[in-house]
Design an enzyme around this catalytic site. Structure first.
Site, PDB file in Angstrom:
ATOM      1  N   HIS A  16       0.832  -1.205   0.000  1.00  6.00           N
ATOM      2  CA  HIS A  16       0.000   0.000   0.000  1.00  6.00           C
ATOM      3  C   HIS A  16       0.871   1.261   0.000  1.00  6.00           C
ATOM      4  O   HIS A  16       0.676   2.155  -0.838  1.00  6.00           O
ATOM      5  CB  HIS A  16      -0.910  -0.011   1.231  1.00  6.00           C
ATOM      6  CG  HIS A  16      -1.777   1.205   1.349  1.00  6.00           C
ATOM      7  ND1 HIS A  16      -3.060   1.247   0.860  1.00  6.00           N
ATOM      8  CD2 HIS A  16      -1.536   2.439   1.880  1.00  6.00           C
ATOM      9  CE1 HIS A  16      -3.580   2.447   1.091  1.00  6.00           C
ATOM     10  NE2 HIS A  16      -2.666   3.181   1.704  1.00  6.00           N
ATOM     11  N   GLU A  17       1.798   1.314   0.927  1.00  9.01           N
ATOM     12  CA  GLU A  17       2.644   2.506   1.022  1.00  9.01           C
ATOM     13  C   GLU A  17       3.590   2.614  -0.173  1.00  9.01           C
ATOM     14  O   GLU A  17       3.934   3.720  -0.595  1.00  9.01           O
ATOM     15  CB  GLU A  17       3.442   2.482   2.329  1.00  9.01           C
ATOM     16  CG  GLU A  17       2.584   2.485   3.592  1.00  9.01           C
ATOM     17  CD  GLU A  17       1.625   3.666   3.654  1.00  9.01           C
ATOM     18  OE1 GLU A  17       1.938   4.726   3.077  1.00  9.01           O
ATOM     19  OE2 GLU A  17       0.559   3.520   4.266  1.00  9.01           O
TER      20      GLU A  17
END
Length: 377
Positions: A25-26
């Site tokens: 996600h990051e």
């Protein structure tokens, strides 16, 4: 007899599940920011005090925080929760300011924010498409071949040979569509549309409530119609078809999440069914015990959850940022810092309240409150 995994397996499975998903996600935010020339100052898996890390040649600090319940990327210029520029940003030299998040056009900032949730959804598509490629997919037609006695289907008047075309507001193409619809709506009354002897017929149907348990002692309530096909049909999936199947299955799971939220809002589903990190740890340990395919399937489901929830228009979440960017695009100017600050405070309070609620639910599911009541009694 239950077969609960050990505590260390729960912890290890939780970290093995959440760590890669948070990183992905990051990394979506990070790679989009890097594409647009934004400098990333920190990339953290986990919150709080740094446990371990290193600084790369670009000046990005890659680190692990002691609380492994999420992560973040801190871009240059992204100096507060509302992503508003500060006096420090205004004092930067033009060459440095050009590498900051706030210096980028609105559409680039929106892409950077949206990249995190969308890469989670893309991972789920990849996993589900891969399973379809490896194992094929069910294409069983929705024709009634078996009816259980005294079931919801029998009470509704369904007959062998009926082809089901719609249940409630959902069109039916495969037998799996019926199972998914019913499982999410135990006890609900709806309409089921069929074709019988070439004629369309609509029947009222009250979905039965079935309480099931698994080998780990978990109990859950599902809906059931009480029908089956004459014979299941399983079709191979080509490399070209696999992404399409992955997208469709991801969409079906998102649809189930939307249904669940709607049921909770309307009171048809209890808030006690919501689970948090402790529940995820429990389920991840159980699924890892069952095998890698089950664990990877759970990873796809949690990845969809991360992507979907982060796209909700709640301040603090990625969707909240995107909501304010949409307002900025319409108004041709940013929302005031004061309004942003209050909105993000409210969003943070809502998220914290939800975390407390799901933690209470998790502890209750583990029997803590019953144990305390027993000691007091």
């Amino acid at each position: 007899m239950t077969e609960a995994p050990g505590f260390l397996l729960y912890v290890g499975a939780f970290l093995l599940l959440l760590g890669p998903l948070v990183f992905i996600h990051e990394f979506g935010h990070y790679i989009a920011g890097r594409w647009f020339g934004v400098k990333a100052e920190e990339f953290s898996i986990g919150f709080g005090r740094e446990v371990a890390g290193y600084t790369d040649a670009r000046g990005t600090r890659w680190k692990f925080g002691w609380l492994p319940l999420g992560g973040y990327v801190k871009f240059a210029g992204d100096m507060n929760p509302a992503s508003q520029p500060s006096a420090e940003w205004l004092q930067l030299p033009p060459s440095e300011r050009a590498k900051t998040f706030q210096a980028k056009p609105l559409w680039q900032r929106a892409v950077i924010v949206a990249a995190g949730p969308f890469i989670n959804l893309a991972l789920a598509v990849l996993i589900l498409g891969g399973f379809a490629l490896a194992y094929g997919q069910s294409t069983t037609p929705p024709v009634v071949g078996v009816i259980e006695s005294n079931s919801a289907a029998a009470k509704a008047g369904l007959r062998i040979g009926d082809r089901i075309t719609r249940i409630g507001d959902k069109g039916v193409d495969r037998f799996d569509d019926l199972r998914m619809y019913a499982a999410m709506r135990p006890g609900e009354t709806t309409a089921i549309d069929i074709v019988r002897d070439g004629r369309p017929v609509s029947l009222p149907l009250t979905i039965s409530v079935l309480r099931e348990g698994d080998r780990f002692g978990n109990e859950f309530k599902v809906g059931r119609i009480g029908i089956g096909p004459s014979a299941p049909v399983w079709s191979p999936v080509s490399l070209i078809e696999a992404p399409v199947v992955g997208v469709r299955r991801t969409g079906e799971i998102i649809g189930m999440m939307v249904d669940t939220i709607g049921q909770i809002v309307t009171g048809r589903r209890s808030l006690q069914e919501l689970g948090g990190p402790l529940k995820i740890a429990q389920v991840s340990g159980e699924q890892l015990t069952l095998g890698w395919p089950e664990f990877i399937s759970l990873m796809a489901l949690i990845s969809i959850n991360l992507g979907f929830i982060n796209l909700l228009p709640v301040p603090v979440l990625d969707g909240g940022h995107l909501m304010f960017y949409a307002v900025e695009a319409v108004r041709r100017r940013p929302v005031s810092p004061q309004a942003m600050e209050w909105a993000f405070r409210g969003g943070l309070a809502a998220i914290l309240a939800l975390m407390i609620l799901v933690t209470i639910n998790d502890l209750g599911a583990f029997g803590l409150w019953r144990g305390i009541a027993g000691l007091v009694g």
